[in-house]
Design a protein around this motif. Structure first.
Motif, mmCIF file in Angstrom:
data_model
loop_
_atom_site.group_PDB
_atom_site.id
_atom_site.type_symbol
_atom_site.label_atom_id
_atom_site.label_comp_id
_atom_site.label_asym_id
_atom_site.label_seq_id
_atom_site.Cartn_x
_atom_site.Cartn_y
_atom_site.Cartn_z
ATOM 1 N N GLY A 12 0.793 -1.221 0.000
ATOM 2 C CA GLY A 12 0.000 0.000 0.000
ATOM 3 C C GLY A 12 0.828 1.274 0.000
ATOM 4 N N ALA A 13 0.354 2.224 0.818
ATOM 5 C CA ALA A 13 0.981 3.546 0.862
ATOM 6 C C ALA A 13 2.415 3.488 1.375
ATOM 7 C CB ALA A 13 0.152 4.477 1.730
ATOM 8 N N ALA A 14 2.692 2.597 2.297
ATOM 9 C CA ALA A 14 4.054 2.482 2.829
ATOM 10 C C ALA A 14 5.026 2.035 1.738
ATOM 11 C CB ALA A 14 4.089 1.495 3.988
ATOM 12 N N LYS A 15 4.579 1.104 0.895
ATOM 13 C CA LYS A 15 5.420 0.620 -0.209
ATOM 14 C C LYS A 15 5.659 1.749 -1.219
ATOM 15 C CE LYS A 15 5.694 -2.946 -3.753
ATOM 16 N NZ LYS A 15 5.035 -4.121 -4.318
ATOM 17 N N THR A 16 4.595 2.473 -1.558
ATOM 18 C CA THR A 16 4.711 3.571 -2.514
ATOM 19 C C THR A 16 5.673 4.635 -2.007
ATOM 20 O OG1 THR A 16 2.446 3.175 -3.235
ATOM 21 C CG2 THR A 16 3.417 5.294 -3.820
ATOM 22 N N ALA A 17 5.539 4.998 -0.740
ATOM 23 C CA ALA A 17 6.416 6.018 -0.152
ATOM 24 C C ALA A 17 7.864 5.544 -0.136
ATOM 25 C CB ALA A 17 5.957 6.351 1.258
ATOM 26 N N SER A 18 8.081 4.289 0.189
ATOM 27 C CA SER A 18 9.435 3.735 0.237
ATOM 28 C C SER A 18 10.078 3.742 -1.147
ATOM 29 C CB SER A 18 9.395 2.319 0.797
ATOM 30 O OG SER A 18 10.670 1.745 0.755
ATOM 31 N N ILE A 19 9.307 3.368 -2.160
ATOM 32 C CA ILE A 19 9.832 3.332 -3.529
ATOM 33 C C ILE A 19 10.160 4.740 -4.012
ATOM 34 C CG2 ILE A 19 9.212 2.841 -5.929
ATOM 35 C CD1 ILE A 19 7.711 0.373 -4.875
ATOM 36 N N LYS A 20 9.286 5.712 -3.747
ATOM 37 C CA LYS A 20 9.547 7.096 -4.166
ATOM 38 C C LYS A 20 10.795 7.644 -3.491
ATOM 39 C CE LYS A 20 4.923 8.591 -5.459
ATOM 40 N NZ LYS A 20 3.833 9.532 -5.174
ATOM 41 N N LYS A 21 10.958 7.364 -2.203
ATOM 42 C CA LYS A 21 12.135 7.835 -1.476
ATOM 43 C C LYS A 21 13.406 7.219 -2.059
ATOM 44 C CE LYS A 21 14.339 7.910 3.031
ATOM 45 N NZ LYS A 21 14.354 7.378 4.370
ATOM 46 N N CYS A 22 13.373 5.926 -2.331
ATOM 47 C CA CYS A 22 14.520 5.219 -2.898
ATOM 48 C C CYS A 22 14.897 5.812 -4.259
ATOM 49 C CB CYS A 22 14.200 3.730 -3.020
ATOM 50 S SG CYS A 22 15.465 2.759 -3.833
ATOM 51 N N GLU A 23 13.910 6.026 -5.119
ATOM 52 C CA GLU A 23 14.182 6.569 -6.448
ATOM 53 C C GLU A 23 14.741 7.987 -6.372
ATOM 54 O OE1 GLU A 23 10.414 6.092 -8.388
ATOM 55 O OE2 GLU A 23 10.844 4.021 -8.947
ATOM 56 N N ARG A 24 14.212 8.785 -5.456
ATOM 57 C CA ARG A 24 14.692 10.155 -5.280
ATOM 58 C C ARG A 24 16.159 10.162 -4.827
ATOM 59 N NH1 ARG A 24 10.648 11.664 -2.345
ATOM 60 N NH2 ARG A 24 11.624 11.197 -0.368
ATOM 61 N N GLU A 25 16.494 9.283 -3.886
ATOM 62 C CA GLU A 25 17.871 9.202 -3.392
ATOM 63 C C GLU A 25 18.817 8.710 -4.475
ATOM 64 O OE1 GLU A 25 17.489 6.658 -0.013
ATOM 65 O OE2 GLU A 25 16.794 8.275 1.291
ATOM 66 N N ASN A 26 18.388 7.746 -5.265
ATOM 67 C CA ASN A 26 19.257 7.195 -6.302
ATOM 68 C C ASN A 26 19.456 8.161 -7.455
ATOM 69 O OD1 ASN A 26 19.820 4.750 -5.032
ATOM 70 N ND2 ASN A 26 17.883 3.903 -5.701
ATOM 71 N N LYS A 27 18.451 8.974 -7.752
ATOM 72 C CA LYS A 27 18.606 9.963 -8.815
ATOM 73 C C LYS A 27 19.677 10.970 -8.418
ATOM 74 C CE LYS A 27 14.894 12.162 -10.238
ATOM 75 N NZ LYS A 27 13.892 13.148 -10.673
ATOM 76 N N GLY A 28 19.658 11.403 -7.164
ATOM 77 C CA GLY A 28 20.654 12.351 -6.683
ATOM 78 C C GLY A 28 22.055 11.770 -6.737
ATOM 79 N N ALA A 29 22.198 10.493 -6.410
ATOM 80 C CA ALA A 29 23.507 9.851 -6.445
ATOM 81 C C ALA A 29 24.026 9.747 -7.870
ATOM 82 C CB ALA A 29 23.434 8.474 -5.799
ATOM 83 N N ALA A 30 23.138 9.441 -8.820
ATOM 84 C CA ALA A 30 23.551 9.341 -10.215
ATOM 85 C C ALA A 30 23.990 10.698 -10.751
ATOM 86 C CB ALA A 30 22.411 8.775 -11.057
ATOM 87 N N CYS A 31 23.265 11.741 -10.387
ATOM 88 C CA CYS A 31 23.636 13.081 -10.842
ATOM 89 C C CYS A 31 24.945 13.524 -10.211
ATOM 90 C CB CYS A 31 22.521 14.075 -10.513
ATOM 91 S SG CYS A 31 21.051 13.861 -11.536
ATOM 92 N N GLU A 32 25.143 13.179 -8.952
ATOM 93 C CA GLU A 32 26.374 13.561 -8.269
ATOM 94 C C GLU A 32 27.585 12.880 -8.902
ATOM 95 O OE1 GLU A 32 28.096 13.838 -3.748
ATOM 96 O OE2 GLU A 32 25.944 13.868 -4.101
ATOM 97 N N ALA A 33 27.421 11.649 -9.350
ATOM 98 C CA ALA A 33 28.522 10.933 -9.987
ATOM 99 C C ALA A 33 28.894 11.566 -11.325
ATOM 100 C CB ALA A 33 28.149 9.473 -10.185
ATOM 101 N N ARG A 34 27.942 12.190 -11.998
ATOM 102 C CA ARG A 34 28.204 12.813 -13.298
ATOM 103 C C ARG A 34 28.658 14.249 -13.180
ATOM 104 N NH1 ARG A 34 22.663 11.369 -15.838
ATOM 105 N NH2 ARG A 34 22.748 13.605 -16.161
ATOM 106 N N ALA A 35 28.781 14.791 -11.988
ATOM 107 C CA ALA A 35 29.152 16.191 -11.787
ATOM 108 C C ALA A 35 30.653 16.389 -11.933
ATOM 109 C CB ALA A 35 28.679 16.671 -10.423
ATOM 110 N N ILE A 36 31.111 16.400 -13.193
ATOM 111 C CA ILE A 36 32.528 16.605 -13.484
ATOM 112 C C ILE A 36 32.670 17.729 -14.502
ATOM 113 C CG2 ILE A 36 33.278 14.272 -12.921
ATOM 114 C CD1 ILE A 36 33.179 13.646 -15.910
ATOM 115 N N ASP A 37 33.815 18.403 -14.484
ATOM 116 C CA ASP A 37 34.035 19.479 -15.444
ATOM 117 C C ASP A 37 34.606 18.922 -16.739
ATOM 118 O OD1 ASP A 37 36.703 18.995 -14.911
ATOM 119 O OD2 ASP A 37 37.109 20.956 -14.038
#
Length: 86
Positions: free
Chosen positions: A39-64
């Motif tokens: 239910g809602a707990a699963k949806t919230a957990s998945i959204k949080k996970c995806e949000r955290e992983n998107k930030g990590a992927a962008c941080e890895a690409r932050a090069i000049d």
């Protein structure tokens, strides 16, 4: 010669990011005692996970253009733009 080496390293770095195993957020949606969420707990957990992983992927690409990691305001601006575009 430096441009060729830099281009080669950039391609190698980009291919490494593409090959990195994606995180399965749905598989990580479990409670403290190891039972799958629903239910809602699963949806919230998945959204949080995806949000955290998107930030990590962008941080890895932050090069000049020289292959050095960005820092400070330049890094913050890059990550904000990257997260908005993904």
């Amino acid at each position: 010669m430096n441009k060729i080496i830099t281009l080669g390293l950039s391609c190698l770095f980009a291919s490494t990011l593409a090959v990195a195993a994606p995180v399965d957020c749905e598989a990580q949606a479990v409670s403290k005692d190891g039972k799958p969420l629903a239910g809602a707990a699963k949806t919230a957990s998945i959204k949080k996970c995806e949000r955290e992983n998107k930030g990590a992927a962008c941080e890895a690409r932050a090069i000049d253009k020289n292959g050095k990691p960005l820092a400070g305001a330049a890094k913050a601006a890059f990550i904000k733009k990257c997260e908005a575009g993904n």
